[in-house]
Scaffold this motif. Structure first.
Motif, PDB file in Angstrom:
ATOM      1  N   ASP A  15       0.869  -1.178   0.000  1.00 53.66           N
ATOM      2  CA  ASP A  15       0.000   0.000   0.000  1.00 53.66           C
ATOM      3  C   ASP A  15       0.900   1.220   0.000  1.00 53.66           C
ATOM      4  OD1 ASP A  15      -2.324  -1.563   0.270  1.00 53.66           O
ATOM      5  OD2 ASP A  15      -2.143  -1.558   2.443  1.00 53.66           O
ATOM      6  N   LEU A  16       0.700   2.118  -0.959  1.00 53.69           N
ATOM      7  CA  LEU A  16       1.497   3.338  -1.053  1.00 53.69           C
ATOM      8  C   LEU A  16       0.638   4.559  -0.775  1.00 53.69           C
ATOM      9  CD1 LEU A  16       3.500   2.625  -4.327  1.00 53.69           C
ATOM     10  CD2 LEU A  16       4.287   2.387  -1.959  1.00 53.69           C
ATOM     11  N   VAL A  17       1.206   5.542  -0.096  1.00 56.06           N
ATOM     12  CA  VAL A  17       0.545   6.819   0.111  1.00 56.06           C
ATOM     13  C   VAL A  17       0.824   7.652  -1.134  1.00 56.06           C
ATOM     14  CG1 VAL A  17       0.439   8.899   1.518  1.00 56.06           C
ATOM     15  CG2 VAL A  17       0.818   6.669   2.610  1.00 56.06           C
ATOM     16  N   GLU A  21       6.361  12.099  -0.174  1.00 56.47           N
ATOM     17  CA  GLU A  21       7.797  12.253  -0.389  1.00 56.47           C
ATOM     18  C   GLU A  21       8.470  12.259   0.965  1.00 56.47           C
ATOM     19  OE1 GLU A  21       9.915  12.355  -2.921  1.00 56.47           O
ATOM     20  OE2 GLU A  21       8.274  11.925  -4.292  1.00 56.47           O
ATOM     21  N   PRO A  22       9.304  11.304   1.275  1.00 57.90           N
ATOM     22  CA  PRO A  22       9.684  10.188   0.424  1.00 57.90           C
ATOM     23  C   PRO A  22       8.560   9.157   0.340  1.00 57.90           C
ATOM     24  CG  PRO A  22      10.650   9.898   2.585  1.00 57.90           C
ATOM     25  CD  PRO A  22       9.948  11.242   2.588  1.00 57.90           C
ATOM     26  N   ILE A  23       8.776   8.143  -0.477  1.00 51.75           N
ATOM     27  CA  ILE A  23       7.794   7.069  -0.605  1.00 51.75           C
ATOM     28  C   ILE A  23       7.427   6.566   0.792  1.00 51.75           C
ATOM     29  CG2 ILE A  23       9.592   5.304  -0.910  1.00 51.75           C
ATOM     30  CD1 ILE A  23       7.652   3.890  -2.853  1.00 51.75           C
ATOM     31  N   ARG A  24       6.133   6.269   0.989  1.00 48.25           N
ATOM     32  CA  ARG A  24       5.647   5.842   2.303  1.00 48.25           C
ATOM     33  C   ARG A  24       4.468   4.903   2.118  1.00 48.25           C
ATOM     34  NH1 ARG A  24       4.271  10.726   4.405  1.00 48.25           N
ATOM     35  NH2 ARG A  24       2.052  10.388   4.212  1.00 48.25           N
ATOM     36  N   GLY A  25       4.329   3.958   3.037  1.00 49.98           N
ATOM     37  CA  GLY A  25       3.197   3.046   2.970  1.00 49.98           C
ATOM     38  C   GLY A  25       3.333   1.883   3.924  1.00 49.98           C
ATOM     39  N   ARG A  26       2.709   0.766   3.526  1.00 53.49           N
ATOM     40  CA  ARG A  26       2.731  -0.456   4.333  1.00 53.49           C
ATOM     41  C   ARG A  26       2.942  -1.640   3.401  1.00 53.49           C
ATOM     42  NH1 ARG A  26      -3.068   0.511   6.720  1.00 53.49           N
ATOM     43  NH2 ARG A  26      -3.241   0.528   4.489  1.00 53.49           N
TER      44      ARG A  26
END
Length: 54
Positions: A15-17, A21-26
């Motif tokens: 899962d991406l937000v 910036e920077p790339i973030r998620g789970r």
């Protein structure tokens, strides 16, 4: 999410937000363990850890 022993494929869910910036998620591994990450390095560390547990 599953592991296919015949071709040694490990499936994870990412899962991406959007727009972060920077790339973030789970990321969720093949058994459903969910880990948050922030940045490419953390994402790659998690992927490497998941790969090494199989």
């Amino acid at each position: 999410m599953s592991i296919e022993p015949e071709n040694r494929t490990l499936r994870v869910e990412l899962d991406l937000v959007v727009g972060a910036e920077p790339i973030r998620g789970r990321i969720r591994d093949h058994v459903g363990v969910e880990t948050a990450f922030s940045g490419w390095l953390e994402l790659m560390q998690i992927v490497d850890r998941v790969r090494s547990t199989r």
